[in-house]
Design a protein around this motif. Structure first.
Motif, short mmCIF file in Angstrom:
data_model
loop_
_atom_site.label_atom_id
_atom_site.label_comp_id
_atom_site.label_asym_id
_atom_site.label_seq_id
_atom_site.Cartn_x
_atom_site.Cartn_y
_atom_site.Cartn_z
N GLU A 157 36.65 34.80 129.02
CA GLU A 157 36.54 33.38 129.86
C GLU A 157 37.85 32.62 129.58
O GLU A 157 38.36 31.78 130.51
N GLU A 158 38.42 32.92 128.57
CA GLU A 158 39.91 32.18 128.22
C GLU A 158 40.85 32.85 128.97
O GLU A 158 41.62 32.12 129.56
N GLN A 197 40.42 31.65 132.45
CA GLN A 197 40.68 30.07 132.65
C GLN A 197 42.24 30.01 132.68
O GLN A 197 42.98 29.37 133.39
#
Length: 286
Positions: free
Chosen positions: A47-48, A51
């Protein structure tokens, strides 16, 4: 048709593995994210990366799962930047995806504007940013004229292993060449232990073995030496003999990119480096 499908499937799985390996090698601190207390994942979370790349988490997860999805050049460019890929890794990413790189000359994200300023401020001390594969990612003007004229070389030749074993100008500048190249091969073997399956490393090794009988001979010895600073004598074509100390400053927690500098060990060497800097500013090449 079956062969094409199989090849596509292999590429997707290679791409998925490559992305995971790059993600796991980057710490949150390297990309400006907080570590947090409950981090169990080595490196970044999916998810990083999503992002940082401005893409959906589900979409990026599918990419790492080797799903058959469409990928645009713009998204790959964003992922390459988020994962701090160097030029060789970026090229490999686009090759696996079967997509032409829209910006093949993109600077390496590892070399930030602040690091480039550090290189400039170190003048007349020769300095560069180098990765563990010995690719020269950035350098100041004095380093660019220390061994040979780096500005005149194609980007694919900006690798210290390639230069030490194949470039006549570079080799002429190195005192005790046989010992220096033997030590470089030993350090390269030690660094490669963690990257044996990576295409960029295998391609560099194949190029060295093909281009240099000397490299083949020293590589066959299976010698291993760790990284470390040491003194060197360099015969510069313009300013003469330089007595320098080679230093490594690691830029991350792992043995990856590092700042390499050559500090003068006597007044004569410092004066000659100042002269070399002036010649580099004037555009004079060895």
């Amino acid at each position: 048709m079956t062969t094409m499908v199989q090849e596509s499937d292999v590429r997707r799985h290679e791409l998925a593995g490559f992305l995971r390996s790059r993600r796991e090698r980057i710490t949150p601190e390297q990309v400006g994210l907080p570590r947090g207390r409950r981090r169990r994942t080595p490196g970044l979370r999916r998810e990083e990366v999503a992002q940082l790349s401005a893409v959906g988490v589900t979409w990026y997860t599918w990419l790492e799962q080797a799903r058959d999805i469409q990928v645009s050049p713009q998204v790959l460019d964003a992922i390459a930047r988020a994962l701090l890929l160097d030029p060789s890794e970026r090229s490999h990413l686009f090759a696996l995806s079967g997509i032409a790189d829209p910006a093949p000359g993109t600077p390496c994200p590892t070399v930030t504007p602040a690091l480039r300023q550090v290189l400039e401020q170190l003048e007349p001390i020769p300095a560069c940013i180098m990765n563990s594969r010995y690719d020269i990612l950035a350098y100041n003007r004095t380093y660019g004229r220390l061994f040979c004229d780096l500005d005149s070389l194609p980007r694919e030749d900006l690798n210290c292993m390639i230069l030490a074993f194949t470039n006549d100008g570079w080799r002429a500048a190195v005192a005790d060449l046989a010992d220096a190249t033997r030590m470089m091969a030993a350090r390269f073997r030690a660094s490669m232990a963690e990257h044996l399956a990576e295409p960029a490393w295998k391609a560099l090794l194949a190029r060295l073995e093909s281009a240099s009988p000397e490299f083949r001979e020293v590589w066959a010895r299976h010698e291993v030496v760790g990284q470390g600073g040491r003194t060197k004598y360099i015969h510069n074509a313009h300013v003469g003999l330089l007595h320098l100390e080679h230093n490594n400053l690691w830029l991350g927690p792992a043995a990856g990119p590092r700042l390499v500098s050559y500090v003068p060990l006597d007044d004569d060497s410092r004066e000659r480096l100042e002269k070399l800097q002036a010649l580099a500013v004037a555009g004079v090449s060895p």
